[in-house]
Write a protein that holds these residues in place. Structure first.
Motif, short mmCIF file in Angstrom:
data_model
loop_
_atom_site.label_atom_id
_atom_site.label_comp_id
_atom_site.label_asym_id
_atom_site.label_seq_id
_atom_site.Cartn_x
_atom_site.Cartn_y
_atom_site.Cartn_z
N VAL A 25 0.85 -1.20 0.00
CA VAL A 25 0.00 0.00 0.00
C VAL A 25 0.88 1.25 0.00
CG1 VAL A 25 -1.62 1.36 1.40
CG2 VAL A 25 -2.03 -1.07 1.02
N GLY A 26 1.93 1.23 0.82
CA GLY A 26 2.87 2.36 0.85
C GLY A 26 3.56 2.57 -0.48
N LEU A 27 4.02 1.50 -1.09
CA LEU A 27 4.64 1.61 -2.41
C LEU A 27 3.65 2.13 -3.46
CD1 LEU A 27 6.94 -1.51 -2.83
CD2 LEU A 27 7.59 0.88 -3.13
N SER A 28 2.43 1.63 -3.40
CA SER A 28 1.40 2.10 -4.34
C SER A 28 1.14 3.59 -4.17
CB SER A 28 0.09 1.34 -4.13
OG SER A 28 0.25 -0.01 -4.46
N GLY A 46 14.54 7.06 -16.29
CA GLY A 46 13.60 7.33 -15.20
C GLY A 46 12.71 6.12 -14.91
N GLN A 47 12.24 5.49 -15.97
CA GLN A 47 11.42 4.29 -15.80
C GLN A 47 12.24 3.16 -15.17
OE1 GLN A 47 9.98 3.48 -19.72
NE2 GLN A 47 8.67 5.29 -19.77
N GLY A 48 13.47 3.02 -15.63
CA GLY A 48 14.36 1.99 -15.06
C GLY A 48 14.63 2.23 -13.59
N LEU A 49 14.88 3.49 -13.24
CA LEU A 49 15.13 3.81 -11.83
C LEU A 49 13.90 3.56 -10.97
CD1 LEU A 49 17.30 7.04 -12.05
CD2 LEU A 49 17.98 4.80 -11.17
N ALA A 50 12.72 3.84 -11.51
CA ALA A 50 11.49 3.60 -10.77
C ALA A 50 11.30 2.10 -10.51
CB ALA A 50 10.29 4.17 -11.53
N ILE A 51 11.52 1.29 -11.53
CA ILE A 51 11.40 -0.17 -11.37
C ILE A 51 12.47 -0.68 -10.41
CG2 ILE A 51 11.55 -2.39 -12.56
CD1 ILE A 51 8.98 -0.91 -13.20
N PHE A 52 13.67 -0.15 -10.52
CA PHE A 52 14.76 -0.56 -9.63
C PHE A 52 14.41 -0.22 -8.18
CE2 PHE A 52 18.88 0.14 -7.51
CZ PHE A 52 19.43 -1.11 -7.68
N PHE A 53 13.86 0.96 -7.96
CA PHE A 53 13.44 1.36 -6.61
C PHE A 53 12.39 0.39 -6.06
CE2 PHE A 53 10.32 3.56 -3.94
CZ PHE A 53 11.13 3.90 -2.87
N ILE A 54 11.46 0.01 -6.90
CA ILE A 54 10.42 -0.93 -6.48
C ILE A 54 11.03 -2.29 -6.15
CG2 ILE A 54 8.37 -2.20 -7.27
CD1 ILE A 54 7.68 0.46 -8.81
N LEU A 55 11.97 -2.75 -6.97
CA LEU A 55 12.63 -4.03 -6.69
C LEU A 55 13.37 -4.00 -5.35
CD1 LEU A 55 14.04 -4.95 -10.20
CD2 LEU A 55 12.39 -6.26 -8.87
N ALA A 60 13.57 -5.38 0.42
CA ALA A 60 13.59 -4.93 1.82
C ALA A 60 12.36 -5.46 2.58
CB ALA A 60 13.65 -3.41 1.89
N LEU A 61 11.22 -5.43 1.93
CA LEU A 61 9.99 -5.93 2.54
C LEU A 61 10.11 -7.42 2.88
CD1 LEU A 61 7.19 -4.85 3.27
CD2 LEU A 61 6.46 -5.41 0.95
N ALA A 127 3.30 -10.37 -8.69
CA ALA A 127 2.09 -9.80 -9.31
C ALA A 127 2.11 -8.27 -9.22
CB ALA A 127 0.84 -10.35 -8.62
N PHE A 128 2.54 -7.75 -8.08
CA PHE A 128 2.63 -6.29 -7.90
C PHE A 128 3.63 -5.71 -8.90
CE2 PHE A 128 4.56 -2.56 -5.88
CZ PHE A 128 3.43 -1.80 -5.60
N LEU A 129 4.78 -6.34 -9.04
CA LEU A 129 5.82 -5.85 -9.94
C LEU A 129 5.34 -5.88 -11.40
CD1 LEU A 129 8.70 -4.80 -10.25
CD2 LEU A 129 9.46 -7.19 -10.37
N VAL A 130 4.65 -6.94 -11.79
CA VAL A 130 4.10 -7.02 -13.15
C VAL A 130 3.09 -5.91 -13.37
CG1 VAL A 130 2.65 -8.43 -14.67
CG2 VAL A 130 4.56 -9.47 -13.44
#
Length: 150
Positions: A25-28, A46-55, A60-61, A127-130
């Motif tokens: 929820v926080g990531l969303s 920018g898109q790559g960095l955003a996906i990398f941050f999510i990964l 961490a989660l 599923a979240f990452l996809v």
């Protein structure tokens, strides 16, 4: 002992699922913020960095969730030290289960439960990452449409 295993596993399911839900929820919420000037999603970088941050955030989660089980094993005196507990927890959570560290017969149902929980949470993260990757692609397509109109 089986009942105690199931009670402890149930409590750990509730804790880890709550952690995972709150994290996603926080990531969303973070992804939906539009006022982040330092992130330019119109570029590939920018898109790559955003996906990398999510990964990194998902990693961490999962690390936090693994440590929840690690501390449970230590509190229950299942393993003699933190290194063994975190190693077992990581291999069990990831469903690798090397077998070089074996949990005692008294707590083996808890170890099996951790594998099932890890499998579900890793699937949820996938599923979240996809979903996020699809949103980035949709955003990119929208930008391309705007460029075509100019």
């Amino acid at each position: 002992m089986l009942l105690l295993n199931l009670i402890v596993a149930g409590a750990l399911v509730a804790i880890t699922f709550a952690i995972h839900f709150a994290g996603l929820v926080g990531l969303s919420a973070l992804i939906r913020r539009r006022d982040m000037p330092h992130v330019n999603l119109t570029t590939v970088a920018g898109q790559g960095l955003a996906i990398f941050f999510i990964l990194i955030s998902l990693f961490a989660l999962h690390s936090v969730e693994i440590w929840v089980f690690t501390f449970a094993y230590l509190l229950l005196d299942v393993f003699p030290d933190i290194e063994t507990a975190v190693y077992y927890s990581t291999s069990s959570f990831s469903t690798v289960g090397f077998g070089d560290v074996v949990i005692s017969q008294d707590w083996r149902m808890l170890g099996a439960a951790e594998s099932v929980i890890g499998f579900l949470l890793l699937g949820w993260s996938t599923a979240f990452l996809v979903s996020v990757s699809a949103q980035v692609r949709t955003f990119e397509a929208h930008i391309e449409q705007l460029d075509d109109k100019d």
